[in-house]
Design an enzyme around this catalytic site. Structure first.
Site, PDB file in Angstrom:
ATOM      1  CG  HIS A 148      -0.414   0.588   2.444  1.00 23.58           C
ATOM      2  ND1 HIS A 148       0.707   0.112   3.068  1.00 23.58           N
ATOM      3  CD2 HIS A 148      -0.848   1.631   3.191  1.00 23.58           C
ATOM      4  CE1 HIS A 148       0.951   0.834   4.155  1.00 23.58           C
ATOM      5  NE2 HIS A 148       0.037   1.762   4.254  1.00 23.58           N
ATOM      6  CE1 TYR A 181      -0.977   5.631   7.352  1.00 24.80           C
ATOM      7  CE2 TYR A 181      -2.274   3.976   6.192  1.00 24.80           C
ATOM      8  CZ  TYR A 181      -1.036   4.476   6.589  1.00 24.80           C
ATOM      9  OH  TYR A 181       0.117   3.847   6.208  1.00 24.80           O
ATOM     10  CG  ASP A 211     -20.684 -26.381  24.472  1.00 26.09           C
ATOM     11  OD1 ASP A 211     -20.056 -25.993  23.465  1.00 26.09           O
ATOM     12  OD2 ASP A 211     -21.898 -26.175  24.635  1.00 26.09           O
TER      13      ASP A 211
END
Length: 834
Positions: free
Chosen positions: A227, A258, A561
């Protein structure tokens, strides 16, 4: 370098990779008392040339995943202690109304997972924190003052220095050429400078991970991606910036961007381009960097077209156009730094952690960003040293990051490229949690799939399985049953057919596809003794009986379980969830089995069909060669019989709280099994039911769901299944469990109902009492049989009494709610035992 260039000939532990993850693991292992640890790195220490070297170091703590949020917060605290973190804060802005609603939900994740200082800002308040932002295009922001910037290289060096004080040795410029495995165990690490015999090896090489997998024939489903990151020249808007006071980090996720301050300059990171995948073997070696003008192997030449042109499949404007709209000053600047930097994505966007299934002592910590790096090192070190993953001393659930979660198809290069590209493409996208991938679908289909398609099944991808969620054929039932509307976000990828199915099964009979669940056959003369020593309940029962039992780790945390059926003296069938949970639980069982016991995963060999509802007995009784009366086929019993000419294993169990059976047959009989049961059920208005109905019906009954209600963070007493523990037997985790029982529990899971009928909330929402967050919703849905929204949550025992008033926060709204006793539906079990 430690001491000299001469490598030691042996070490207890060798860590490959001296980036921030490898250094964190070394530091934490040393803190736990390991002294004979060696770290080798192909590049220089500690600016190694991997993603640690160029990472912008953004630490945004809030994630939709609890483990990732907790590890980010731990990283922040650790790196602060190491003088390698600056708490400048972080702001995520909303460019659209949809993102603004999402940020409200994200703030609730933060509150649920311990990020307590998050707040929502108006556009003007965002501009006040970051003056160069164009407030006119912002709907608001989510601001966390404790977020900030990590100095990854500095943190690595600081952790290494502390580790050295405990005896850890670091060797740079030492390339690993092979991993030696013999008799199912790691034996040594071969390097260009010599061989190091080792008892344990941790691979923390991130983008090079698949190459190490190739050395030992282990699939590592991650793909390096590039990127873009640019740093502007000095901006007038930042002139005279105080170097000690930095602006908050900024994320513009609607544009996949960003930003962070670099003194008087501004950095821009962009995912706003097509996925730039890089094959691990094509990453440039140090010998080529000078020729290419690159500083690190993890860099690629900057590609202008990916910044100035729109190449992202989901966007309609370029990164540059979006960046200068939000930060106008960037429209007139020059760029001092431009690069394409590599990091990596797995097929599901989560890290790869844990020990190799078939190679003892070979560990992995891959696909980790700086954001979680410190926490990952802590988790893996605890896991390696003490056998149980912990973070800052607390048990954590690593199921979604466990290396064993990957199914066989994830080893396909084609699959990895497709899904890694999707993860990259969506990394900042506003993706609904129930939104489904389009590529690489239909890999695993039950034999009922054609019939399900005819009924209009809405299929979700579940670890490769096509899993029906609801059926369009049942939409007509909405005219017969009342199904409340849902808020806009919760109504996406949902159908009222779910609520109608739920109520119809309570009235009639439903058929549910169990094929994706995991059947594990355990056989051999020592099978009973083995399972008795592994599982927490007494499973040494007579053939024909079924037991419900927890399976624990050494710390008493819940690993599963299970439903255990004894088919013969030397033969058991264990049933558990599908996909990743079944894989990890099956691995635990196999690894503990002695030589005289065989453990076989029968997932690909058996199909399953649940038949539940008041008319289940009527539907099946003329089809099977056994008496289905309650006296002859009691609850929690099992029989091997025939349905027509089809050999079936029938269990009288019910996860929905209704009369019924689970039927398992060899896969090739599946289509006929469905057809015969469906034809018989038509007399009783049979309905096909999907996963959504299974989940909401089980929620009403208080039956636990692995991964939400039950995780390794909790023990059976906290999870409300202490009734399934037999302390008169000896089993893995008993000692820790006895200690926990004697100490008493501080929290336990409870059902909560929303006071206003028709209201429903989502998972991961804060539960509040006395103005404090006391828990979060682990599971939530609507209870159509009790006409109330239901949520389950682990609460402090002082707040867990039935009748306690609480509040649940969802989408910036407060819902009044009440703690209840369980089960909420049919507490006397009259329906299930008829």
């Amino acid at each position: 370098m430690s001491g000299s260039d001469t490598l030691p000939s042996s070490a207890e532990t060798v860590i490959v990779g001296a980036g921030c993850v490898g250094c964190s693991a070394a530091y934490h292992l040393s803190q736990l008392g390991r002294e004979d640890v060696v770290v080798v790195e192909q590049g220089p220490l500690f600016e190694t040339g991997g993603s640690t070297s160029h990472a912008p170091g953004l630490v945004f703590q809030t994630a939709g995943d609890k483990l990732m949020s907790k590890m980010a917060s731990y990283t922040r605290d650790l790196y602060t202690e190491l003088d390698s973190f600056r708490s400048c804060g972080g702001i995520e802005i909303a460019y659209t109304e949809e993102r603004w609603d999402f940020l409200k939900r994200k703030r609730e994740w933060g509150r649920s997972f311990g990020v307590e200082d998050g707040e929502l800002l108006s556009p003007e308040e965002v501009e006040a924190e970051i003056p160069q932002v164009n407030a006119d295009v912002v709907h608001g922001g989510y601001y966390v003052p404790s977020d900030g910037k990590a100095d990854a290289v500095g943190a690595s060096a600081a952790m290494a220095e502390r580790a050295r004080e405990k005896g850890v040795e670091f060797y740079g410029n030492t390339k690993v050429t092979d991993l030696d495995v013999e008799d199912g165990r790691i034996r040594a690490v071969d390097t260009e400078k010599g061989r190091i015999d080792a008892d344990e090896v941790l691979v923390a090489t991130n983008i090079w991970g698949p190459l190490f997998g190739d050395m030992v024939d282990v699939d590592i489903p991650l793909m390096p991606c590039a990127h873009q990151y640019l740093v502007s020249d000095e901006l007038d808007e930042l002139a005279g910036a105080d170097q000690e006071i930095e602006q908050p980090l900024l994320r513009h996720q609607d544009a996949s961007l960003y930003f962070r301050q670099h003194g008087e300059s501004y950095g821009v990171g962009s995912y706003n381009h097509e996925p730039l995948l890089v094959e691990p073997e094509d990453i440039y070696g140090p010998d080529k960097l000078d020729d290419l003008g690159l500083e690190y192997p993890s860099l690629r030449e900057f590609t202008e077209e990916h910044f100035y042109e729109n190449t992202h499949p989901d966007h309609d404007r370029s990164a540059y156009d979006c960046a200068k709209e939000l930060v106008p000053a960037l429209g007139d600047c020059d760029w001092e730094t431009e690069m394409n930097g590599m990091f990596c994505f797995t097929t599901d966007g989560m890290p790869v952690l844990g020990e190799t299934e078939d190679i003892d002592g070979l560990w992995w910590a891959l696909a980790v960003w700086v954001t979680q790096s410190g926490g990952v090192g802590n988790v893996v070190a605890e896991w390696m040293e003490n056998g149980v993953p912990r973070l800052d001393g607390d048990l954590v659930d690593v199921t979604d990051a466990h290396i064993s979660r990957f199914q066989d198809h994830a080893g396909s290069h084609e699959y990895v490229r497709d899904r890694a590209a999707q993860q990259y493409q969506e990394v900042y996208q506003l993706i609904h949690p129930r939104e489904q991938p389009e590529g690489k679908r239909g890999l695993r289909r039950s034999p009922y799939h054609p019939r399900q398609e005819e009924l209009g099944a809405e299929f979700y991808d579940s670890d490769g399985w096509e899993s029906a969620q609801w059926y369009a054929a049942n939409e007509s039932l909405v005219e017969e049953y009342d199904v409340p509307d849902r808020p806009e976000w919760l109504s996406q990828n949902w159908s009222k057919a779910h609520g109608a199915e739920h109520q119809a099964v309570r009235d009639r009979v439903g058929m549910y596809d169990l094929t994706s669940f995991t059947p594990i056959e355990v056989t051999g003369d020592g099978a009973a003794e083995f399972l008795q020593g592994l599982l927490a309940n007494d499973v040494d029962v007579s053939p024909g009986r079924v037991r419900y039992t927890p399976m624990l780790n050494e710390a008493g945390g819940l690993l599963a379980d299970l439903t255990v059926s004894r088919l013969a003296e030397d033969r058991f069938l264990i049933l558990t969830g599908g996909g990743r949970s079944g894989s990890e639980q099956g691995r635990w069982i196999s690894e503990h089995a002695p030589d005289d016991v065989d453990v076989t995963d029968r997932t690909s060999g058996l199909c399953g069909l649940g038949v539940w509802g008041p008319s289940a007995r009527k539907t099946l009784e003329d089809l099977v060669e056994t008496d289905l009366s309650h006296d002859e086929f009691s609850f929690f019993s099992v029989q091997e019989t025939h349905l027509g000419s089809i050999p079936v294993i029938m269990l009288r169990v019910s996860y929905v709280g209704e009369l019924g059976w689970e039927l398992y047959a060899p896969m090739e009989y599946g289509a006929e099994l469905w057809d015969q049961v469906w034809e018989a059920g038509e007399e009783y208005d049979v309905v096909a039911m999907g996963d959504a109905t299974l989940n909401s019906m089980s929620l009403e009954k208080g039956f636990r769901l692995w991964g939400t209600d039950i995780t390794p963070e909790y023990n059976p007493y906290e999870a409300g299944i202490g009734f399934a523990v037999d302390l008169d037997t000896d089993f893995v985790g008993k000692e820790a469990l006895v200690e926990a029982k004697e100490a008493g529990i501080d929290q336990k899971i409870v059902p909560i109902t929303l006071d206003e009928p028709g209201d429903v909330v989502d998972t991961g929402r804060p539960v509040v009492a006395d103005d404090e967050v006391i828990g979060y919703t682990t599971r939530a849905d609507y209870g159509y049989s009790i006409d109330a929204g239901i949520a389950y949550s682990y609460l402090p025992v002082d707040y867990a009494e039935p009748g306690q008033s609480v509040e649940i926060e969802y989408e910036n709204r407060t819902y009044e709610a009440t703690v209840r006793d369980e089960p909420l539906f049919d507490p006397d079990r009259e329906r299930i035992l008829r």
